[in-house]
Design a protein around this motif. Structure first.
Motif, PDB file in Angstrom:
ATOM      1  N   ALA A 162      59.344 -15.137 -25.690  1.00 26.75           N
ATOM      2  CA  ALA A 162      57.998 -15.032 -25.123  1.00 26.75           C
ATOM      3  C   ALA A 162      57.410 -16.426 -24.920  1.00 26.75           C
ATOM      4  O   ALA A 162      57.547 -17.307 -25.774  1.00 26.75           O
ATOM      5  CB  ALA A 162      57.101 -14.207 -26.037  1.00 26.75           C
ATOM      6  N   GLY A 163      56.768 -16.608 -23.775  1.00 23.05           N
ATOM      7  CA  GLY A 163      56.125 -17.877 -23.462  1.00 23.05           C
ATOM      8  C   GLY A 163      56.987 -18.831 -22.659  1.00 23.05           C
ATOM      9  O   GLY A 163      56.468 -19.782 -22.073  1.00 23.05           O
ATOM     10  N   ASP A 164      58.294 -18.599 -22.613  1.00 26.18           N
ATOM     11  CA  ASP A 164      59.157 -19.473 -21.818  1.00 26.18           C
ATOM     12  C   ASP A 164      58.855 -19.293 -20.332  1.00 26.18           C
ATOM     13  O   ASP A 164      58.573 -18.191 -19.872  1.00 26.18           O
ATOM     14  CB  ASP A 164      60.635 -19.161 -22.078  1.00 26.18           C
ATOM     15  CG  ASP A 164      61.102 -19.601 -23.458  1.00 26.18           C
ATOM     16  OD1 ASP A 164      60.428 -20.447 -24.079  1.00 26.18           O
ATOM     17  OD2 ASP A 164      62.140 -19.088 -23.911  1.00 26.18           O
ATOM     18  N   GLN A 165      58.917 -20.390 -19.604  1.00 23.19           N
ATOM     19  CA  GLN A 165      58.710 -20.416 -18.157  1.00 23.19           C
ATOM     20  C   GLN A 165      60.035 -20.812 -17.511  1.00 23.19           C
ATOM     21  O   GLN A 165      60.508 -21.934 -17.698  1.00 23.19           O
ATOM     22  CB  GLN A 165      57.627 -21.431 -17.780  1.00 23.19           C
ATOM     23  CG  GLN A 165      56.250 -21.074 -18.270  1.00 23.19           C
ATOM     24  CD  GLN A 165      55.676 -19.929 -17.459  1.00 23.19           C
ATOM     25  OE1 GLN A 165      55.714 -19.927 -16.230  1.00 23.19           O
ATOM     26  NE2 GLN A 165      55.145 -18.929 -18.154  1.00 23.19           N
ATOM     27  N   VAL A 166      60.621 -19.891 -16.748  1.00 24.32           N
ATOM     28  CA  VAL A 166      61.975 -20.074 -16.251  1.00 24.32           C
ATOM     29  C   VAL A 166      61.985 -20.341 -14.743  1.00 24.32           C
ATOM     30  O   VAL A 166      61.361 -19.612 -13.968  1.00 24.32           O
ATOM     31  CB  VAL A 166      62.833 -18.827 -16.558  1.00 24.32           C
ATOM     32  CG1 VAL A 166      64.269 -19.015 -16.074  1.00 24.32           C
ATOM     33  CG2 VAL A 166      62.800 -18.520 -18.054  1.00 24.32           C
ATOM     34  N   LEU A 167      62.712 -21.367 -14.358  1.00 24.33           N
ATOM     35  CA  LEU A 167      63.016 -21.635 -12.961  1.00 24.33           C
ATOM     36  C   LEU A 167      64.382 -21.022 -12.692  1.00 24.33           C
ATOM     37  O   LEU A 167      65.377 -21.429 -13.297  1.00 24.33           O
ATOM     38  CB  LEU A 167      63.052 -23.136 -12.674  1.00 24.33           C
ATOM     39  CG  LEU A 167      63.599 -23.533 -11.304  1.00 24.33           C
ATOM     40  CD1 LEU A 167      62.716 -22.985 -10.174  1.00 24.33           C
ATOM     41  CD2 LEU A 167      63.752 -25.042 -11.206  1.00 24.33           C
ATOM     42  N   ASP A 186      58.725 -15.586 -18.614  1.00 24.15           N
ATOM     43  CA  ASP A 186      58.171 -15.451 -17.269  1.00 24.15           C
ATOM     44  C   ASP A 186      58.995 -16.261 -16.283  1.00 24.15           C
ATOM     45  O   ASP A 186      59.511 -17.326 -16.612  1.00 24.15           O
ATOM     46  CB  ASP A 186      56.724 -15.956 -17.226  1.00 24.15           C
ATOM     47  CG  ASP A 186      55.801 -15.116 -18.079  1.00 24.15           C
ATOM     48  OD1 ASP A 186      55.780 -13.886 -17.905  1.00 24.15           O
ATOM     49  OD2 ASP A 186      55.101 -15.702 -18.931  1.00 24.15           O
ATOM     50  N   VAL A 187      59.068 -15.757 -15.048  1.00 25.59           N
ATOM     51  CA  VAL A 187      59.703 -16.511 -13.974  1.00 25.59           C
ATOM     52  C   VAL A 187      58.633 -17.406 -13.365  1.00 25.59           C
ATOM     53  O   VAL A 187      57.650 -16.917 -12.821  1.00 25.59           O
ATOM     54  CB  VAL A 187      60.305 -15.583 -12.902  1.00 25.59           C
ATOM     55  CG1 VAL A 187      60.841 -16.397 -11.732  1.00 25.59           C
ATOM     56  CG2 VAL A 187      61.394 -14.705 -13.506  1.00 25.59           C
ATOM     57  N   TYR A 188      58.843 -18.704 -13.480  1.00 27.18           N
ATOM     58  CA  TYR A 188      57.917 -19.658 -12.875  1.00 27.18           C
ATOM     59  C   TYR A 188      58.092 -19.644 -11.360  1.00 27.18           C
ATOM     60  O   TYR A 188      57.123 -19.580 -10.608  1.00 27.18           O
ATOM     61  CB  TYR A 188      58.155 -21.060 -13.440  1.00 27.18           C
ATOM     62  CG  TYR A 188      57.290 -22.108 -12.790  1.00 27.18           C
ATOM     63  CD1 TYR A 188      55.961 -22.236 -13.162  1.00 27.18           C
ATOM     64  CD2 TYR A 188      57.794 -22.933 -11.790  1.00 27.18           C
ATOM     65  CE1 TYR A 188      55.143 -23.184 -12.547  1.00 27.18           C
ATOM     66  CE2 TYR A 188      56.995 -23.873 -11.177  1.00 27.18           C
ATOM     67  CZ  TYR A 188      55.678 -23.993 -11.557  1.00 27.18           C
ATOM     68  OH  TYR A 188      54.871 -24.927 -10.942  1.00 27.18           O
ATOM     69  N   GLU A 189      59.357 -19.698 -10.918  1.00 25.81           N
ATOM     70  CA  GLU A 189      59.667 -19.681  -9.496  1.00 25.81           C
ATOM     71  C   GLU A 189      61.163 -19.417  -9.349  1.00 25.81           C
ATOM     72  O   GLU A 189      61.943 -19.660 -10.258  1.00 25.81           O
ATOM     73  CB  GLU A 189      59.306 -21.023  -8.853  1.00 25.81           C
ATOM     74  CG  GLU A 189      59.292 -21.014  -7.337  1.00 25.81           C
ATOM     75  CD  GLU A 189      58.552 -22.212  -6.766  1.00 25.81           C
ATOM     76  OE1 GLU A 189      57.441 -22.009  -6.224  1.00 25.81           O
ATOM     77  OE2 GLU A 189      59.077 -23.349  -6.847  1.00 25.81           O
ATOM     78  N   ALA A 190      61.535 -18.893  -8.195  1.00 23.86           N
ATOM     79  CA  ALA A 190      62.940 -18.713  -7.826  1.00 23.86           C
ATOM     80  C   ALA A 190      63.224 -19.682  -6.691  1.00 23.86           C
ATOM     81  O   ALA A 190      62.539 -19.656  -5.664  1.00 23.86           O
ATOM     82  CB  ALA A 190      63.203 -17.285  -7.391  1.00 23.86           C
TER      83      ALA A 190
END
Length: 181
Positions: free
Chosen positions: A115-120, A145-149
């Motif tokens: 939880a809390g990780d921001q994934v590219l 969470d997905v920051y961006e793809a």
């Protein structure tokens, strides 16, 4: 180095009728054979994300691994692998999806994110969006969470980038090819 979309697009090799009749495969291997193109791609993505809140790079099997490793190294972020079934050695989650070629699946280690990780998320291209959508579901199942793809290429005529945006997954690509290009 200045990014030049035309220079990138000109080095993507179209392969007609591969892997099946009627499909034009966009082969990125010439990009990886050009140190200049590879540096242009990597530098563009590094500049985009250097000051972002991403905590992890999620590289999608298999061509996403090539770019993901470089970006993770340069941004000093952990690399998370999203693999085809049966390739990860520890306890993993699986997500099936439909691709332009049929049904497939991705897996991720259960302890890869929290939880809390921001994934590219990174891959070579966005086609129907199935692979990225499956990867995003896996990321979310782990509480991250997905920051961006991000990808090198978008094939907008296949509708994947629109499906991803409709699913609230921000997307970024360096170039796009229309069906008739």
């Amino acid at each position: 180095m200045i990014f030049d979309e035309y220079s990138i697009k000109s080095q993507v090799r179209p392969v007609p009728n591969f892997p099946k009749p009627g499909v034009t495969f966009r082969d990125i291997t010439p990009l990886y054979q050009s140190p200049r193109a590879m540096r242009m791609i990597a530098d563009s993505l590094i500049q985009r994300y250097v000051d972002s809140p991403i905590t992890h790079i999620g590289a999608i099997d298999a061509r996403g691994f090539l770019l993901g490793a470089v970006i993770a190294y340069e941004l000093n972020k952990p690399l998370v692998l999203l693999r085809k079934p049966g390739k990860l050695p520890a306890d993993a989650l699986r997500q099936s999806y439909q691709s332009e070629y049929g049904e497939s699946a991705l897996e991720i280690h259960r302890d890869a994110l929290q939880a809390g990780d921001q994934v590219l998320l990174l891959d070579d291209l966005i086609a129907t969006g199935g692979t990225f959508l499956a990867a995003a579901r896996l990321v979310k199942q782990l509480g991250a969470d997905v920051y961006e793809a991000a990808a090198i290429i978008d094939l907008p005529d296949l509708g994947g980038s629109r499906l991803m945006q409709d699913a609230d997954i921000p997307t970024f690509t360096l170039c796009a090819f229309a069906a008739d290009e």
